[in-house]
Enzyme design. Sequence first.
Site, PDB file in Angstrom:
ATOM      1  N   GLY A   9      45.584   8.495  40.933  1.00 46.96           N
ATOM      2  CA  GLY A   9      45.075   9.264  39.930  1.00 46.96           C
ATOM      3  C   GLY A   9      43.545   9.602  40.237  1.00 46.96           C
ATOM      4  O   GLY A   9      42.952   9.038  41.125  1.00 46.96           O
ATOM      5  N   TYR A 140      49.370  12.686  23.767  1.00 46.20           N
ATOM      6  CA  TYR A 140      48.437  11.738  24.558  1.00 46.20           C
ATOM      7  C   TYR A 140      47.309  11.174  23.737  1.00 46.20           C
ATOM      8  O   TYR A 140      47.270   9.818  23.746  1.00 46.20           O
ATOM      9  CB  TYR A 140      47.829  12.810  25.550  1.00 46.20           C
ATOM     10  CG  TYR A 140      46.482  12.070  26.365  1.00 46.20           C
ATOM     11  CD1 TYR A 140      45.377  12.245  26.138  1.00 46.20           C
ATOM     12  CD2 TYR A 140      46.716  11.288  27.284  1.00 46.20           C
ATOM     13  CE1 TYR A 140      44.316  11.932  26.735  1.00 46.20           C
ATOM     14  CE2 TYR A 140      45.949  10.468  28.044  1.00 46.20           C
ATOM     15  CZ  TYR A 140      44.689  11.198  27.713  1.00 46.20           C
ATOM     16  OH  TYR A 140      43.354  10.500  28.687  1.00 46.20           O
TER      17      TYR A 140
HETATM   18  C1  VAH Z   1      42.437  14.711  29.179  1.00 46.65           C
HETATM   19  N1  VAH Z   1      40.750  13.724  31.093  1.00 46.65           N
HETATM   20  O1  VAH Z   1      41.508  15.685  29.396  1.00 46.65           O
HETATM   21  C2  VAH Z   1      41.494  13.355  30.056  1.00 46.65           C
HETATM   22  C3  VAH Z   1      40.745  12.791  28.874  1.00 46.65           C
HETATM   23  C4  VAH Z   1      38.867  13.159  27.116  1.00 46.65           C
HETATM   24  C5  VAH Z   1      39.794  13.675  28.080  1.00 46.65           C
HETATM   25  O2  VAH Z   1      41.390  12.108  28.191  1.00 46.65           O
HETATM   26  O3  VAH Z   1      43.302  14.485  28.926  1.00 46.65           O
END
Ligand code: VAH
Length: 314
Positions: A9, A140
């Site tokens: 990643g 998320y």
């Molecule tokens: C996203 N790059 O965009 C990640 C991160 C704060 C952004 O958690 O989901």
Amino acid sequence: KILVIGANGQIGTELVTALRGIYGAEQVIACDINNPIYAIRNNGPFEYANVMDKENLHQIFNKHQPTQVYLLAAMLSATGEQKPKLAWDLNMTGLLNILDYAVEFKVAKVFWPSSIAVFGPHSPQYNTPQYCVMDPNTVYGFSKLAGERWCEYYHTKYGVDVRSIRYPGLIGWKASPGGGTTDYAVHIFHEAIKNGSYQSFLSEDTALPMMYMDDAIRATLQLMEAPAHKLSTRAGYNLGGISFTPTMLAQEIKKHIPGFTISYAGNDPRQAIADSWPKSIDDSVAQADWDWKIEFDLAKMTEDMLTNLKKVYS
Ligand code: VAH
């Protein structure tokens, strides 16, 4: 031995390199569900790892008896909204499997990345503090919020020395970002060099907290090396980074590529995600607990990105 799970990643690739530089290549096992990318394949051990497969993980922990485990495997914000149940399953089951094996195999330290995505529409938008209302509205985001609670729980209940950082959007040139909302800030540099122009999927005035990958990796290692007694939380430490909009980033790029132009696509689903996140973060707790200090501002990051990417494309 050190396991880096999710080694292919955006963060994992750079962590493997950094950790191998400190501990030696043979001590750092790059683990991923996909075959190793070039940057990893040629300079140290690799294991096929599926964080959803307890048997596969148990076999890796048994074989390597790791003293440290970095769990980077996760589904990010934008992809997570397209596959919400899979995102929740992967992000939570993966973390719980690793925390359980950290207990069983007495792993000395565990690192797990959180994100500024743990904040939501009712969190303070500017200088968001370590503790405040957190109503994330992406899978998320609330998987990271729940994960932080699990980390605190496994530390309190089982003594697992797990440490975490709420990363802002991360920008680096060595590895591609993996389906996040902040990915525009990496793509723009590649497009600026290749085509001299970029169409941003976020609107021109969308300010977000960002950080150069060099700072993010240094912060991770600094937190992992900090004395345990100095840590006031096992949830993710706020890291503020640099806050900027696509317009501000484009203006900085223009200083190096005068003809560069930016345009704005509009009505992208990632806009709503970005709008739910803070515009800037207060990281005074990280400064107080483990002496955090950022090094790359917008100008220094832009210069370093373009200098390195021009070599990659030359
Ligand atoms: C996203 N790059 O965009 C990640 C991160 C704060 C952004 O958690 O989901």
